[in-house]
Design an enzyme around this catalytic site. Structure first.
Site, mmCIF file in Angstrom:
data_model
loop_
_atom_site.group_PDB
_atom_site.id
_atom_site.type_symbol
_atom_site.label_atom_id
_atom_site.label_comp_id
_atom_site.label_asym_id
_atom_site.label_seq_id
_atom_site.Cartn_x
_atom_site.Cartn_y
_atom_site.Cartn_z
ATOM 1 N N GLU A 363 41.576 37.109 52.369
ATOM 2 C CA GLU A 363 40.386 37.807 52.901
ATOM 3 C C GLU A 363 40.309 39.241 52.380
ATOM 4 O O GLU A 363 39.982 40.180 53.117
ATOM 5 C CB GLU A 363 40.311 37.676 54.415
ATOM 6 C CG GLU A 363 40.152 36.199 54.786
ATOM 7 C CD GLU A 363 39.563 35.918 56.131
ATOM 8 O OE1 GLU A 363 38.840 36.781 56.664
ATOM 9 O OE2 GLU A 363 39.824 34.816 56.641
HETATM 10 N N1 CAA Z 1 28.587 44.554 53.918
HETATM 11 C C1 CAA Z 1 27.349 44.413 53.399
HETATM 12 N N2 CAA Z 1 27.085 44.629 52.082
HETATM 13 C C2 CAA Z 1 28.110 44.972 51.288
HETATM 14 C C3 CAA Z 1 29.427 45.129 51.770
HETATM 15 C C4 CAA Z 1 29.644 44.915 53.151
HETATM 16 N N3 CAA Z 1 30.850 45.040 53.693
HETATM 17 N N4 CAA Z 1 30.232 45.487 50.752
HETATM 18 C C5 CAA Z 1 29.450 45.557 49.658
HETATM 19 N N5 CAA Z 1 28.170 45.249 49.985
HETATM 20 C C6 CAA Z 1 26.990 45.266 49.106
HETATM 21 C C7 CAA Z 1 26.876 46.668 48.516
HETATM 22 O O1 CAA Z 1 26.136 47.507 49.370
HETATM 23 C C8 CAA Z 1 26.152 46.396 47.226
HETATM 24 O O2 CAA Z 1 24.770 46.234 47.488
HETATM 25 P P1 CAA Z 1 23.684 46.949 46.542
HETATM 26 O O3 CAA Z 1 23.925 46.371 45.164
HETATM 27 O O4 CAA Z 1 22.382 46.558 47.139
HETATM 28 O O5 CAA Z 1 23.999 48.409 46.600
HETATM 29 C C9 CAA Z 1 26.693 45.023 46.793
HETATM 30 O O6 CAA Z 1 27.216 44.417 47.975
HETATM 31 C C10 CAA Z 1 27.782 45.132 45.753
HETATM 32 O O7 CAA Z 1 28.797 45.988 46.268
HETATM 33 P P2 CAA Z 1 29.970 46.551 45.372
HETATM 34 O O8 CAA Z 1 29.381 47.149 44.127
HETATM 35 O O9 CAA Z 1 30.845 47.385 46.226
HETATM 36 O O10 CAA Z 1 30.705 45.187 44.956
HETATM 37 P P3 CAA Z 1 31.930 44.968 43.981
HETATM 38 O O11 CAA Z 1 31.575 43.837 43.067
HETATM 39 O O12 CAA Z 1 32.411 46.251 43.397
HETATM 40 O O13 CAA Z 1 33.049 44.368 44.977
HETATM 41 C C11 CAA Z 1 34.875 44.368 46.538
HETATM 42 C C12 CAA Z 1 33.640 45.083 45.975
HETATM 43 C C13 CAA Z 1 35.237 45.166 47.790
HETATM 44 C C14 CAA Z 1 36.044 44.337 45.585
HETATM 45 C C15 CAA Z 1 34.490 42.897 46.939
HETATM 46 O O14 CAA Z 1 34.239 42.109 45.792
HETATM 47 C C16 CAA Z 1 35.555 42.223 47.761
HETATM 48 O O15 CAA Z 1 35.605 42.395 48.970
HETATM 49 N N6 CAA Z 1 36.437 41.413 47.120
HETATM 50 C C17 CAA Z 1 37.426 40.600 47.840
HETATM 51 C C18 CAA Z 1 36.876 39.248 48.122
HETATM 52 C C19 CAA Z 1 37.546 38.615 49.304
HETATM 53 O O16 CAA Z 1 37.804 39.226 50.318
HETATM 54 N N7 CAA Z 1 37.796 37.317 49.182
HETATM 55 C C20 CAA Z 1 38.351 36.581 50.253
HETATM 56 C C21 CAA Z 1 37.968 35.162 50.135
HETATM 57 S S1 CAA Z 1 37.895 34.287 51.655
HETATM 58 C C22 CAA Z 1 39.478 34.013 52.145
HETATM 59 O O17 CAA Z 1 40.425 34.569 51.674
HETATM 60 C C23 CAA Z 1 39.581 33.064 53.301
HETATM 61 C C24 CAA Z 1 40.903 32.438 53.452
HETATM 62 O O18 CAA Z 1 41.288 31.564 52.742
HETATM 63 C C25 CAA Z 1 41.760 32.835 54.555
#
Ligand code: CAA
Length: 379
Positions: A363
């Site tokens: 996550e």
């Molecule tokens: N809430 C709402 N919108 C969001 C947000 C949030 N928390 N975070 C980002 N956004 C929006 C941004 O506002 C942006 O919107 P605009 O283009 O309109 O401005 C858009 O999303 C893109 O944001 P970023 O440029 O920040 O995105 P990024 O590509 O740089 O990624 C990151 C940022 C934090 C690395 C993200 O990709 C991330 O969280 N990666 C990890 C993925 C993850 O957690 N995977 C888990 C999989 S599920 C799992 O693990 C379940 C399991 O098995 C237990």
């Protein structure tokens, strides 16, 4: 600031603790050994109202607050981290996404059976080449008449081998990057969906994690969740909630390990006295207790932020990072406290240590949590 749990929250803790102690603790080691998910106990959690705890009674939920649900994940995870994550993925991720972003019709169709545990839910975002970089998804969804045709592959998908209902993210327009990702509700019986390799894991061994493969998978257009291109924001927002669940799982694992170690230190004698009478060991326990209490307040605060409608991305990231690091620190030290007994399977400490590790990874790795926290500091 009120640090007291409400009467209802205390009742949830009491009921789940009793259930966890009597029905899950006795089978947790065997489930870890065999890798078989304790489906009967999970279904019972559904009937008890735990899976649907934070959702409206209109959808068969229990109408509870988010902290009550988080307390339930913590209590389950004290005795079994595997069950804790299966529960959290279904409630926070699959149902959390549907509850927040689906149409009324979709909610009425899918939430009631998920709330009661009749159906099992999963959430498919990660792909072989899109882990931390969630925007790199290669799974595509092409609209053809009144269906979308999905092709691609998801990996590391918790609950997938036994799931009935999936929330799946696929690109409807790859050229748009994050603005090209869309979310779909996919049923296990739709043609063209299959489960691939089931992972053999270091920890959380009875939780079922596998690949989900889409080969010309036909998904009715009405199963698009929200609008095309809104999927990335939905995934991120849903993960913010899920990270509080993982934080609660980690907190529970740490507390479970500490409780086991307290019991052991009262019983075990060396050099003619009980282990806790050695100041070095007792002080180590105090340090672990302090780390757990620090994590607890961040976890409960994040849950309260979500519940009260405040922004909770950063508080969830702080909670997840702190609680998972705490779980790793505590479980490694507890194994050390038990010496040789910590290393063998007669005691649950080595399982708890193995289970703790993944909480720093899934996550969003803790490095991703630092991106979220520092990103907000310098925005
Ligand atoms: N809430 C709402 N919108 C969001 C947000 C949030 N928390 N975070 C980002 N956004 C929006 C941004 O506002 C942006 O919107 P605009 O283009 O309109 O401005 C858009 O999303 C893109 O944001 P970023 O440029 O920040 O995105 P990024 O590509 O740089 O990624 C990151 C940022 C934090 C690395 C993200 O990709 C991330 O969280 N990666 C990890 C993925 C993850 O957690 N995977 C888990 C999989 S599920 C799992 O693990 C379940 C399991 O098995 C237990």
């Amino acid at each position: 600031m009120n640090f007291e749990l409400s009467k209802e929250q205390k009742l949830v803790v009491q009921a789940v603790r009793e259930f966890a102690e009597t029905e899950i603790k006795p089978i947790a080691a065997e489930a870890d050994k065999t890798g078989i998910f304790p489906i009967d106990q999970y279904k019972k959690m559904g009937r008890m109202g735990l899976i649907g705890l934070p959702f409206s009674t209109e959808y068969n939920g229990a109408g509870g607050d988010y902290l009550s649900y988080i307390l339930a994940v913590e209590e389950i995870s004290k005795v079994d981290g595997s069950l804790g994550i299966s529960y959290s993925v279904q409630t926070s991720l699959c149902m959390g996404a549907i509850n927040a972003f689906a149409s009324e019709e979709q909610k009425k169709k899918y939430l009631p059976d998920l709330c009661t545990g009749k159906k099992i839910g999963s959430f498919g975002l990660t792909e072989p080449s899109a882990g931390t970089d969630a925007s790199g998804a290669q799974t595509v969804a092409v609209k053809e008449g009144d269906h979308y045709i999905l092709n691609g592959q998801k990996c590391f998908i918790t609950n997938s081998p036994m799931a009935d209902t999936f929330v799946i993210f696929a690109m409807t327009d790859k050229s748009k990057g994050t603005k090209g990702l869309s979310a779909f509700i996919v049923e296990k019986d739709f043609p063209g969906i299959s489960i691939g390799k089931i992972e053999d894991k270091m920890g959380i061994r009875s939780s079922q994690v596998g690949e989900v493969i889409f080969e010309d998978c036909k998904v009715p257009a009405e199963n698009l969740m929200g609008k095309e291109g809104r999927g990335f924001g939905m995934a991120m927002k849903t993960l913010d909630g899920g990270r509080i669940g993982v934080a609660a799982q980690a907190l529970g694992i740490a507390e479970g390990a500490l409780e086991e170690t307290v019991t052991y230190m009262k019983e075990r004698k060396q050099f003619g006295k009980q282990l806790f009478k050695f100041q070095y060991l007792a002080f180590k326990m105090a340090e672990m207790k302090a780390r757990i209490e620090q994590a607890r307040y961040l976890v409960y605060k994040a849950a309260n932020d979500k519940n009260s409608g405040k922004s909770y991305s950063v508080s969830a990231a702080l909670a997840k990072m702190t609680a998972s690091d705490c779980a790793m620190y505590v479980t490694i030290n507890c194994v050390q406290m038990l010496g040789g007994y910590g290393f063998i399977k007669d005691y649950p400490l080595e399982r708890m240590m193995r289970d703790a590790k993944i909480t720093q990874i899934y996550e969003g790795t803790n490095e991703v949590q630092k991106m979220v926290i520092s990103g907000a500091m310098f925005r």
